[in-house]
Write an enzyme that holds these catalytic residues in place. Structure first.
Site, mmCIF file in Angstrom:
data_model
loop_
_atom_site.group_PDB
_atom_site.id
_atom_site.type_symbol
_atom_site.label_atom_id
_atom_site.label_comp_id
_atom_site.label_asym_id
_atom_site.label_seq_id
_atom_site.Cartn_x
_atom_site.Cartn_y
_atom_site.Cartn_z
ATOM 1 N N LYS A 192 36.461 40.910 47.221
ATOM 2 C CA LYS A 192 35.351 40.549 46.343
ATOM 3 C C LYS A 192 34.405 39.677 47.151
ATOM 4 O O LYS A 192 34.863 38.827 47.941
ATOM 5 C CB LYS A 192 35.924 39.791 45.135
ATOM 6 C CG LYS A 192 34.918 39.391 44.072
ATOM 7 C CD LYS A 192 35.624 38.691 42.906
ATOM 8 C CE LYS A 192 34.675 38.334 41.783
ATOM 9 N NZ LYS A 192 35.374 37.654 40.661
ATOM 10 N N SER A 232 34.293 39.698 36.218
ATOM 11 C CA SER A 232 33.312 39.821 37.270
ATOM 12 C C SER A 232 33.794 40.565 38.506
ATOM 13 O O SER A 232 32.982 40.879 39.375
ATOM 14 C CB SER A 232 32.856 38.424 37.685
ATOM 15 O OG SER A 232 33.946 37.684 38.212
ATOM 16 N N SER A 271 38.466 37.548 34.927
ATOM 17 C CA SER A 271 37.719 38.441 35.825
ATOM 18 C C SER A 271 38.527 39.338 36.736
ATOM 19 O O SER A 271 37.957 40.183 37.421
ATOM 20 C CB SER A 271 36.751 37.626 36.672
ATOM 21 O OG SER A 271 35.589 37.395 35.925
#
Ligand code: GLN
Length: 484
Positions: free
Chosen positions: A76, A151, A175
């Site tokens: 990420k 996210s 997330s």
């Protein structure tokens, strides 16, 4: 090749049935071919990947390899990667090349894993749909009209579409788990402090936790073995002996006590999702577990408490982006105030600004006791609910997300509805507990996740329950038709 499990890929590498360079090229080609439909990457790093893959092949040849040596991975874009853009999904950091690696990245590299690139995410990890990214929304591989969740939606979409075997994510209020549920993959948020936060760009420090994303519990266990561990550079890192998270995968569930919180199955839960969960819970019962109704009475306070604590901490963490030291700087500032105001005004997106304003308000003199202090007290009550529950049961089972994946654009103008996407995931962050989401079925061809919450440091047990479920079901093996 892309439908092989992590264990199969690892065996293939160790038996020299394929090389890491071949495997890396294969996944880079898939990214090239498919990611235009998903937008799951912010950066792809082919040269670096092939160099690392070559090094991994040398290690394999010398028999100095570890289980995941030569396996491709994506991070990420919240994890700092030396010499590579680390944007956190924000215009603010669009020009930021990290000068060092996050501990998680260092550990994966030391294990010989090969970074393919950095994945898209909601700006500064604030969001539940991946529509808050400066780099554009990510699409759900199961239906490109739907959101992938957020996210960590770039990471979960990439894993679901088989653009990478595994990925890393972070989870402040859901997330990892919520996008894992919406993309039909397996994602774990470890106990707070298990995975180092060093080099993981801070959103809300008392809640943020990095974790692994894969197709199955077994893959997640293997990656957690690499990611977890004490780090003296993170003051909240837990110092306890290194564990092998695959140890209990094959244990029977006979006698396992599963708690079903009444508050997680009531109003607000989509009927289709509820049906899928029913079937999943029956499966666990057939595997030998016993079911017990439990109560987590403060559940309704979790979202309001989170939206004081997370914005308060973010308003403090994000004060470092001042246009002076790094990140976006406005053109021709007239004075220091103008520099601060315009750099921040131009660099941050709408949701980030909303959170900074709420947080600054909640922390201001005169309001601190009424909001932040109070929220901290209620946070303790929420933790106590779990402590009580874990006196009666071993694992808590419920939904990950109240709804199946919703459509892009559907909730963007209604932040409160969007915030409710995390109603079942936020409590585990507030309490610091480990929790996992696994694929459990579909509603209208869109994936549904089952959440398992465990007591502190019970990751191996949670992964055991998930693995046993995945031995009896095939949901985790389903591949989105357009990416098969
Ligand atoms: N969706 C939640 C939020 O917007 C959780 C985000 C996260 O876990 N990083 O704050």
């Amino acid at each position: 090749m892309h439908n092989k499990t992590l264990t199969e890929l690892s065996h293939a590498l160790h038996l020299r049935e394929c090389s890491s360079v071949e495997l890396t090229r294969y996944f880079l080609e898939r990214i090239e071919r498919y990611d235009a439909h998903l937008n799951s990457f912010i950066s792809v790093t082919p040269e670096m990947a092939l160099a690392k893959a070559t090094a991994a092949d040398e290690r394999l040849a010398k028999n100095e390899a570890e289980p995941l040596t030569g396996i491709p991975i994506v991070y990420k874009d919240i994890f700092c990667t030396k010499g590579i853009k680390t944007s956190c999904g924000s215009k603010m950091l669009d020009n930021f090349i990290a000068p060092y690696d996050a501990t998680v990245v260092e550990k994966c590299q030391a294990a010989g894993m090969v970074m393919l690139g950095k994945t898209n995410m909601d700006e500064f990890a604030m969001g539940s749909s991946n529509e808050n990214s400066f780099y554009g929304a990510v699409k759900n591989p199961w239906d490109t009209k739907a959101v992938p969740g957020g996210s960590s939606g770039g990471s979960t979409a990439a894993v679901a579409a088989r653009l990478t075997p595994v990925a890393t994510g972070t989870d402040t209020g859901g997330s990892i788990r919520q996008p894992a549920a919406l993309c039909g993959v397996t994602g774990l948020k470890p106990t707070y402090g298990q995975v180092s936060r060093y080099g993981m760009i801070a959103f809300a420090s008392s809640l943020d936790q990095g974790g692994p994303i894969g197709h199955s519990a077994e893959e997640v266990a293997l990656l957690l073995n690499v990611m977890a561990g004490f780090d003296e550079r993170d003051s909240t890192s837990l110092d306890h002996p290194q564990e092998d998270y695959t140890t209990y995968l094959n244990e029977s569930l006979k006698g396992l006590k599963i708690g079903l919180p009444k508050e997680y199955f009531g109003e607000g839960l989509d009927v289709g999702v509820a049906k899928v969960l029913d079937a999943a819970i029956k499966e666990l019962e057939q595997a030998g577990a016993t079911l017990h109704e439990i109560h987590l009475p403060q559940t309704h306070l979790a979202v309001p408490v989170y939206y004081i604590i997370a914005p308060a901490e973010c308003s403090s963490n994000l004060s470092r982006y001042d246009g002076v030291r790094f990140g976006h700087r406005c053109e021709n500032p007239t004075d220091l105030m103008d520099l601060y105001k315009r750099s921040r005004g131009e660099g941050f997106g709408g949701e980030v600004k909303r959170r900074i304003m709420i947080g600054t308000y909640a922390l201001s003199a005169g309001y601190y006791d009424a909001y932040y202090l109070k929220a901290g007290q209620i946070r303790r009550l929420i933790s106590n609910d779990f402590s009580q529950a874990f006196k009666q049961v071993d694992v808590i089972v419920g939904p990950t997300s109240p709804t199946p994946p919703f459509n892009l654009g559907e909730k963007v103008n209604d932040p409160v509805t969007m915030y409710l996407s995390d109603i079942y995931t936020i409590p585990a962050n507030l309490a610091g507990l480990p929790a996992l989401s696994i694929p459990a079925g579909f509603v209208n061809q869109r994936p549904v996740g089952l959440q398992l919450i465990g007591n502190y440091l019970s990751e191996a047990r949670l992964l055991n329950v998930a693995h046993q479920y995945q031995q009896r079901t095939d949901w985790h093996k389903s591949v989105p038709p357009n990416f098969a």
